[in-house]
Design a protein around this motif. Structure first.
Motif, PDB file in Angstrom:
ATOM      1  N   THR A  53     -53.386  53.898   2.696  1.00 38.36           N
ATOM      2  CA  THR A  53     -54.625  53.428   3.307  1.00 38.36           C
ATOM      3  C   THR A  53     -54.368  52.156   4.114  1.00 38.36           C
ATOM      4  O   THR A  53     -53.781  51.195   3.615  1.00 38.36           O
ATOM      5  CB  THR A  53     -55.686  53.150   2.233  1.00 38.36           C
ATOM      6  N   ALA A  54     -54.828  52.142   5.353  1.00 40.58           N
ATOM      7  CA  ALA A  54     -54.615  51.011   6.256  1.00 40.58           C
ATOM      8  C   ALA A  54     -55.771  50.033   6.186  1.00 40.58           C
ATOM      9  O   ALA A  54     -56.930  50.423   6.035  1.00 40.58           O
ATOM     10  CB  ALA A  54     -54.441  51.511   7.686  1.00 40.58           C
ATOM     11  N   LEU A  55     -55.463  48.757   6.304  1.00 41.76           N
ATOM     12  CA  LEU A  55     -56.453  47.685   6.331  1.00 41.76           C
ATOM     13  C   LEU A  55     -56.196  46.776   7.527  1.00 41.76           C
ATOM     14  O   LEU A  55     -55.046  46.435   7.824  1.00 41.76           O
ATOM     15  CB  LEU A  55     -56.397  46.853   5.049  1.00 41.76           C
ATOM     16  N   ALA A  56     -57.270  46.374   8.184  1.00 39.11           N
ATOM     17  CA  ALA A  56     -57.161  45.482   9.337  1.00 39.11           C
ATOM     18  C   ALA A  56     -56.881  44.050   8.898  1.00 39.11           C
ATOM     19  O   ALA A  56     -57.432  43.574   7.907  1.00 39.11           O
ATOM     20  CB  ALA A  56     -58.451  45.532  10.157  1.00 39.11           C
ATOM     21  N   VAL A  57     -56.034  43.370   9.672  1.00 40.67           N
ATOM     22  CA  VAL A  57     -55.726  41.955   9.454  1.00 40.67           C
ATOM     23  C   VAL A  57     -55.909  41.243  10.791  1.00 40.67           C
ATOM     24  O   VAL A  57     -55.362  41.670  11.809  1.00 40.67           O
ATOM     25  CB  VAL A  57     -54.282  41.761   8.942  1.00 40.67           C
ATOM     26  N   GLN A  58     -56.697  40.154  10.777  1.00 40.27           N
ATOM     27  CA  GLN A  58     -57.016  39.442  12.012  1.00 40.27           C
ATOM     28  C   GLN A  58     -56.807  37.947  11.834  1.00 40.27           C
ATOM     29  O   GLN A  58     -57.191  37.378  10.809  1.00 40.27           O
ATOM     30  CB  GLN A  58     -58.471  39.727  12.408  1.00 40.27           C
ATOM     31  N   PRO A 106     -50.861  47.307   6.283  1.00 43.75           N
ATOM     32  CA  PRO A 106     -51.525  46.314   7.123  1.00 43.75           C
ATOM     33  C   PRO A 106     -51.467  46.691   8.602  1.00 43.75           C
ATOM     34  O   PRO A 106     -50.432  47.151   9.093  1.00 43.75           O
ATOM     35  CB  PRO A 106     -50.707  45.043   6.855  1.00 43.75           C
ATOM     36  N   VAL A 107     -52.578  46.508   9.282  1.00 48.83           N
ATOM     37  CA  VAL A 107     -52.666  46.782  10.712  1.00 48.83           C
ATOM     38  C   VAL A 107     -53.112  45.513  11.419  1.00 48.83           C
ATOM     39  O   VAL A 107     -54.159  44.938  11.090  1.00 48.83           O
ATOM     40  CB  VAL A 107     -53.668  47.922  10.992  1.00 48.83           C
ATOM     41  N   ASP A 108     -52.323  45.052  12.369  1.00 49.11           N
ATOM     42  CA  ASP A 108     -52.695  43.880  13.161  1.00 49.11           C
ATOM     43  C   ASP A 108     -53.865  44.271  14.051  1.00 49.11           C
ATOM     44  O   ASP A 108     -53.725  45.078  14.972  1.00 49.11           O
ATOM     45  CB  ASP A 108     -51.494  43.431  13.987  1.00 49.11           C
ATOM     46  N   TRP A 112     -65.080  40.616  14.857  1.00 46.29           N
ATOM     47  CA  TRP A 112     -66.336  41.372  14.810  1.00 46.29           C
ATOM     48  C   TRP A 112     -66.069  42.874  14.752  1.00 46.29           C
ATOM     49  O   TRP A 112     -66.932  43.651  14.326  1.00 46.29           O
ATOM     50  CB  TRP A 112     -67.208  41.053  16.023  1.00 46.29           C
ATOM     51  N   ARG A 113     -64.885  43.288  15.155  1.00 47.98           N
ATOM     52  CA  ARG A 113     -64.552  44.708  15.176  1.00 47.98           C
ATOM     53  C   ARG A 113     -64.543  45.346  13.796  1.00 47.98           C
ATOM     54  O   ARG A 113     -64.641  46.574  13.682  1.00 47.98           O
ATOM     55  CB  ARG A 113     -63.199  44.925  15.864  1.00 47.98           C
ATOM     56  N   THR A 114     -64.408  44.541  12.747  1.00 52.46           N
ATOM     57  CA  THR A 114     -64.426  45.080  11.386  1.00 52.46           C
ATOM     58  C   THR A 114     -65.579  44.515  10.563  1.00 52.46           C
ATOM     59  O   THR A 114     -65.591  44.640   9.347  1.00 52.46           O
ATOM     60  CB  THR A 114     -63.096  44.789  10.667  1.00 52.46           C
TER      61      THR A 114
END
Length: 248
Positions: free
Chosen positions: A158-163, A184-186, A194-196
């Motif tokens: 499972t991928a998760l966004a990282v900002q 992890p997804v950059d 705001w995208r997530t």
């Protein structure tokens, strides 16, 4: 989506983290961290004695402390508290620290915040402004608390966004996300976080096994993996929500 940073590998592996906030997200990440072999210092606003049960459950790798000690402990600090609690944080102790923020803006809980309602700032940008000197990175804000233990180590992963804005800090958080069993997804900078956020198109429903059932009883949904490729597509196609109209 534009990303002006390039995460760079850190030279020293993560060995410990501080966690401020012992709700579902904070305690859930503490459990995964201990399971991954990390030492954890956990704190909340009610004092170390209120964490006795959690620390006993977590075992010898965990201990309870005051927020200042948790802020100063470990290789990074997980912040899992509402925006209204930021005023009580040991801001000076968080300076120069990598701070993983898991939070979102919920007006019914946080009150109306003009800079967020007007879209002047994304929530993560406001958090960075409230924590001057800290290296704020956003992660785990776009997944439901009970989906975290359900989807860790899933197949496919499972991928998760990282900002974040600091490349080294972002790389550190991506290392933790990986250790805790996720891909992890950059997903860009704090300005793009705001995208997530809620209602964005790359928020919690994307991890639902059944989106319709999730709307009826979100706690009953077991969750379903989202691949890194799919998450990148969702983040790129995300839209900025009408935050001023948000009621929850």
């Amino acid at each position: 989506m534009t990303d002006t940073t390039t995460p760079t590998p850190t030279t020293t592996p993560l060995t410990s983290i501080g966690v401020i906030g012992s709700g579902d997200i904070g305690s859930g990440l503490a459990r995964l961290a201990v399971a991954a072999g990390l030492d954890v210092v956990v704190a909340n606003s009610r004092g170390p004695e209120s964490l006795a049960g959690l620390v006993e459950e977590l075992g010898p790798r965990a201990r309870a402390a005051a927020p200042r000690e948790a802020a100063e402990a470990g290789d990074l600090v997980v912040l899992a508290v509402p925006l209204g609690a930021y005023a009580a944080l040991p801001v000076d102790a968080l300076a120069d620290r990598v701070v993983l923020s898991t939070g979102n803006y919920y007006p019914h809980r946080d009150g109306r915040i003009a800079e967020l309602d007007s879209l002047e700032l994304a929530t993560a940008e406001l958090e960075q402004r409230l924590l001057p000197g800290a290296l704020v990175v956003k992660a785990f804000n776009g997944i439901l608390a009970h989906h975290i233990p359900a989807l860790t180590g899933s197949t496919p992963r499972t991928a998760l966004a990282v900002q974040g804005d600091d490349a080294t800090a972002k790389a550190r958080v991506m290392e933790l996300v990986d250790l805790l069993g996720f891909e992890p997804v950059d997903a860009g900078s704090l300005a793009e976080s705001w995208r997530t956020e809620p209602e964005s198109g790359a928020y919690t429903p994307i991890y639902a096994a059944d989106a319709a059932a999730l709307a009826v009883d979100h706690l009953a949904d077991p969750g379903a993996p989202v691949t890194a490729e799919r998450l990148r597509e969702l983040v790129a196609a995300s839209h900025r929500a009408d935050v001023a109209a948000r009621q929850f």
